[in-house]
Design a protein around this motif. Sequence first.
Motif, PDB file in Angstrom:
ATOM      1  N   PHE A 161       0.517  -1.307   0.114  1.00 23.71           N
ATOM      2  CA  PHE A 161       0.268   0.008  -0.205  1.00 23.71           C
ATOM      3  C   PHE A 161       1.229   1.258   0.123  1.00 23.71           C
ATOM      4  O   PHE A 161       1.895   1.098   0.694  1.00 23.71           O
ATOM      5  N   ARG A 162       0.389   2.407  -0.327  1.00 22.58           N
ATOM      6  CA  ARG A 162       0.429   2.997  -0.282  1.00 22.58           C
ATOM      7  C   ARG A 162       1.692   3.643   1.169  1.00 22.58           C
ATOM      8  O   ARG A 162       2.779   4.374   1.308  1.00 22.58           O
ATOM      9  N   ALA A 163       0.646   4.123   2.171  1.00 19.31           N
ATOM     10  CA  ALA A 163       1.305   3.990   3.663  1.00 19.31           C
ATOM     11  C   ALA A 163       1.208   1.998   4.354  1.00 19.31           C
ATOM     12  O   ALA A 163       0.003   2.040   4.247  1.00 19.31           O
ATOM     13  N   ASP A 164       2.403   1.799   3.983  1.00 20.73           N
ATOM     14  CA  ASP A 164       2.512   0.511   4.757  1.00 20.73           C
ATOM     15  C   ASP A 164       3.553   0.573   6.224  1.00 20.73           C
ATOM     16  O   ASP A 164       3.607   1.367   6.291  1.00 20.73           O
ATOM     17  N   GLN A 165       2.842  -0.686   6.086  1.00 23.08           N
ATOM     18  CA  GLN A 165       4.248  -1.011   7.721  1.00 23.08           C
ATOM     19  C   GLN A 165       4.918  -2.251   7.742  1.00 23.08           C
ATOM     20  O   GLN A 165       4.702  -3.423   7.018  1.00 23.08           O
ATOM     21  N   VAL A 166       6.435  -2.165   7.904  1.00 21.62           N
ATOM     22  CA  VAL A 166       6.811  -3.501   8.184  1.00 21.62           C
ATOM     23  C   VAL A 166       6.272  -4.966   9.032  1.00 21.62           C
ATOM     24  O   VAL A 166       6.424  -6.367   8.592  1.00 21.62           O
ATOM     25  N   GLY A 167       5.727  -4.579  10.462  1.00 25.63           N
ATOM     26  CA  GLY A 167       4.918  -5.580  10.999  1.00 25.63           C
ATOM     27  C   GLY A 167       5.150  -5.654  12.279  1.00 25.63           C
ATOM     28  O   GLY A 167       3.872  -5.962  13.139  1.00 25.63           O
ATOM     29  N   SER A 168       6.396  -5.688  13.275  1.00 21.45           N
ATOM     30  CA  SER A 168       6.222  -6.243  14.255  1.00 21.45           C
ATOM     31  C   SER A 168       5.980  -4.745  15.507  1.00 21.45           C
ATOM     32  O   SER A 168       5.726  -3.449  15.280  1.00 21.45           O
ATOM     33  N   LEU A 169       5.230  -5.148  16.212  1.00 21.54           N
ATOM     34  CA  LEU A 169       5.175  -3.876  17.250  1.00 21.54           C
ATOM     35  C   LEU A 169       5.692  -4.378  18.683  1.00 21.54           C
ATOM     36  O   LEU A 169       6.253  -5.399  19.285  1.00 21.54           O
ATOM     37  N   LEU A 170       5.641  -3.114  19.426  1.00 20.51           N
ATOM     38  CA  LEU A 170       6.018  -2.730  20.827  1.00 20.51           C
ATOM     39  C   LEU A 170       5.252  -3.658  21.181  1.00 20.51           C
ATOM     40  O   LEU A 170       3.784  -4.046  21.582  1.00 20.51           O
ATOM     41  N   ARG A 171       5.767  -4.609  21.645  1.00 20.76           N
ATOM     42  CA  ARG A 171       5.403  -6.062  22.992  1.00 20.76           C
ATOM     43  C   ARG A 171       4.670  -5.099  24.532  1.00 20.76           C
ATOM     44  O   ARG A 171       5.733  -4.539  25.310  1.00 20.76           O
ATOM     45  N   PRO A 172       2.892  -5.105  25.008  1.00 19.75           N
ATOM     46  CA  PRO A 172       2.137  -5.072  25.821  1.00 19.75           C
ATOM     47  C   PRO A 172       3.860  -5.310  27.303  1.00 19.75           C
ATOM     48  O   PRO A 172       4.092  -6.608  27.014  1.00 19.75           O
ATOM     49  N   ALA A 173       3.353  -5.071  28.266  1.00 20.33           N
ATOM     50  CA  ALA A 173       4.252  -5.406  29.399  1.00 20.33           C
ATOM     51  C   ALA A 173       3.362  -6.672  29.503  1.00 20.33           C
ATOM     52  O   ALA A 173       4.222  -7.710  30.442  1.00 20.33           O
ATOM     53  N   CYS A 185       5.580   4.119  -2.280  1.00 21.71           N
ATOM     54  CA  CYS A 185       5.339   3.244  -1.072  1.00 21.71           C
ATOM     55  C   CYS A 185       5.984   4.422  -0.188  1.00 21.71           C
ATOM     56  O   CYS A 185       7.574   4.114   0.130  1.00 21.71           O
ATOM     57  N   ILE A 186       5.765   4.404   1.310  1.00 24.48           N
ATOM     58  CA  ILE A 186       5.935   4.904   2.277  1.00 24.48           C
ATOM     59  C   ILE A 186       5.991   4.229   3.475  1.00 24.48           C
ATOM     60  O   ILE A 186       5.146   2.973   4.105  1.00 24.48           O
ATOM     61  N   SER A 187       7.089   3.788   4.202  1.00 22.93           N
ATOM     62  CA  SER A 187       7.075   3.127   5.586  1.00 22.93           C
ATOM     63  C   SER A 187       7.741   3.410   7.013  1.00 22.93           C
ATOM     64  O   SER A 187       8.747   4.256   6.292  1.00 22.93           O
ATOM     65  N   ALA A 188       7.584   3.048   8.178  1.00 23.42           N
ATOM     66  CA  ALA A 188       8.685   2.818   8.636  1.00 23.42           C
ATOM     67  C   ALA A 188       9.806   1.809   8.289  1.00 23.42           C
ATOM     68  O   ALA A 188      10.052   0.929   7.771  1.00 23.42           O
ATOM     69  N   GLN A 189      11.557   2.557   8.749  1.00 24.60           N
ATOM     70  CA  GLN A 189      12.334   1.444   7.683  1.00 24.60           C
ATOM     71  C   GLN A 189      12.518   0.114   8.296  1.00 24.60           C
ATOM     72  O   GLN A 189      13.220  -1.200   7.724  1.00 24.60           O
ATOM     73  N   CYS A 190      11.677  -0.219   9.911  1.00 23.01           N
ATOM     74  CA  CYS A 190      11.434  -1.861  10.217  1.00 23.01           C
ATOM     75  C   CYS A 190      10.366  -1.871  10.413  1.00 23.01           C
ATOM     76  O   CYS A 190      10.290  -1.003  11.604  1.00 23.01           O
ATOM     77  N   GLY A 191      10.449  -2.568  11.340  1.00 21.98           N
ATOM     78  CA  GLY A 191       9.122  -2.908  12.775  1.00 21.98           C
ATOM     79  C   GLY A 191       9.900  -2.728  13.758  1.00 21.98           C
ATOM     80  O   GLY A 191      11.186  -1.721  14.095  1.00 21.98           O
ATOM     81  N   PHE A 192       8.935  -2.104  14.823  1.00 26.23           N
ATOM     82  CA  PHE A 192       8.791  -1.796  15.678  1.00 26.23           C
ATOM     83  C   PHE A 192       9.950  -2.412  17.461  1.00 26.23           C
ATOM     84  O   PHE A 192       9.893  -2.008  17.938  1.00 26.23           O
ATOM     85  N   ALA A 193       9.443  -3.271  16.401  1.00 27.34           N
ATOM     86  CA  ALA A 193      10.299  -5.114  18.002  1.00 27.34           C
ATOM     87  C   ALA A 193      10.558  -6.143  17.348  1.00 27.34           C
ATOM     88  O   ALA A 193       9.033  -6.316  16.981  1.00 27.34           O
ATOM     89  N   SER A 194      11.884  -5.982  16.260  1.00 26.43           N
ATOM     90  CA  SER A 194      12.265  -7.420  16.192  1.00 26.43           C
ATOM     91  C   SER A 194      12.099  -8.815  17.172  1.00 26.43           C
ATOM     92  O   SER A 194      11.621  -9.274  16.540  1.00 26.43           O
ATOM     93  N   HIS A 195      12.176  -8.623  18.270  1.00 26.91           N
ATOM     94  CA  HIS A 195      11.788  -9.331  19.278  1.00 26.91           C
ATOM     95  C   HIS A 195      11.973  -8.605  20.500  1.00 26.91           C
ATOM     96  O   HIS A 195      11.114  -7.448  20.574  1.00 26.91           O
ATOM     97  N   THR A 196      11.205  -9.523  21.930  1.00 24.96           N
ATOM     98  CA  THR A 196      10.365  -8.740  22.524  1.00 24.96           C
ATOM     99  C   THR A 196      11.254  -7.688  23.507  1.00 24.96           C
ATOM    100  O   THR A 196       9.771  -6.621  23.537  1.00 24.96           O
ATOM    101  N   GLY A 197      12.957  -7.526  23.437  1.00 23.29           N
ATOM    102  CA  GLY A 197      13.171  -5.718  23.774  1.00 23.29           C
ATOM    103  C   GLY A 197      11.871  -5.186  23.353  1.00 23.29           C
ATOM    104  O   GLY A 197      12.330  -3.638  23.777  1.00 23.29           O
ATOM    105  N   GLY A 198      12.030  -5.178  22.234  1.00 21.28           N
ATOM    106  CA  GLY A 198      11.709  -3.811  21.423  1.00 21.28           C
ATOM    107  C   GLY A 198      12.985  -2.688  21.092  1.00 21.28           C
ATOM    108  O   GLY A 198      13.459  -3.352  21.693  1.00 21.28           O
TER     109      GLY A 198
END
Length: 377
Positions: free
Chosen positions: A8-20, A338-351
């Motif tokens: 999509f024109r605005a997209d995302q890589v996919g990972s998100l910060l894990r809630p506590a 298209c544009i997005s953030a360069q990577c996910g926000f949390a490639s592993h649990t630490g984020g």
Amino acid sequence: MSEKNKPFRADQVGSLLRPAELMAARAKKAKGEITPAQLREVEDHHILIAVKKQEETGIQAVTDGDFRRTSWSGDFLTSIGGVIQEAVSGGHQQQEVTPVGGVVKNWQPPTPKTVGKLQWPKGGIQHDDFDFLKDATLRTPKVMVPSPSMLHFRGGRGGVNPDIYPDMESFFADLTAVWRNEIMDLADVGCRYLQLDDTNLAYLCDPQLRERVKALGEDPDKLPQLYARFINNAIKDRPDDMAITVHLCRGNSLSRGHAQGGYEPVAEAIFNELHIDGFFLEYDDARSGDFSPLRFVPKGKRIVLGIITSKFGELEKKDDLKRRIDEAAKFMPLEQMCISAQCGFASHTGGNILTEDQQYAKLRLAVEVAEEVWGSS
């Protein structure tokens, strides 16, 4: 290849910060204090919340945030029969002594090892997870899986038991068969947007890591073609309406990277040889080089410019992002971007080092800029 609107024109890589609460539940599961079913209940709860928050940003591609994984690659790879993963001591300590935003020197990530005949697990790896996500959103549910190159790059020939695979071509055939089975299983359950995460093609842009590849007995100039063959063989039976992209990543952990160097060494080969719909490229700082490799992008493929950083919470200015898009447009057509953030926000649990509110603001920013540059469509 049929015309698709993904990426999509605005997209995302996919990972998100894990809630506590999710991180605490995963720690309890590791200690045997709760069952896998109890952990999954917590995952389900927080995925539903994350889906709603993603939808509220206006983003069209919705993910489960990798909430069922401890890392972007390890959980998936070790689900494959015949694969184990060897942790390397000192990895996180290496990151912690590297300044935030810097590149970790001599990074030694966990290495997957093939110790038995490769087997795709019955029932699939992402099947149930995608089924849950699909029912949770009216937007496009997106699945992210590691690239098949991940079972080769870090160990090369030395990462594959020669008694099991004396011939590497038989290993390559079984490797791509695992991914082909997984992709077709996801297609059967309704997945129409799949992303292959590939650090290795981007690592081949780093002179230091190219030397490491040579030390493993591999030729860094030949690996882009080999990995393109892996991916093309793995996706060749997908439905015509299933979009597949590749994300090229130079490492993303605790707001640090693991490699640097522009895309020039691999651009011509991968842009033209990979039979996919688009690429997610990191372009949030100088370590990714300039936009000139985009001159190799052929007609019909979309490039998602990762010009918004996922490493820090400070929000980029729209005018600065638009200037970056204009710079890229000197080398490829604007209508293929298209544009997005360069990577996910949390490639592993630490984020990474930012807040949940800041990560969702980044997704919203991508949507707003895309609407202003390309229109609401």
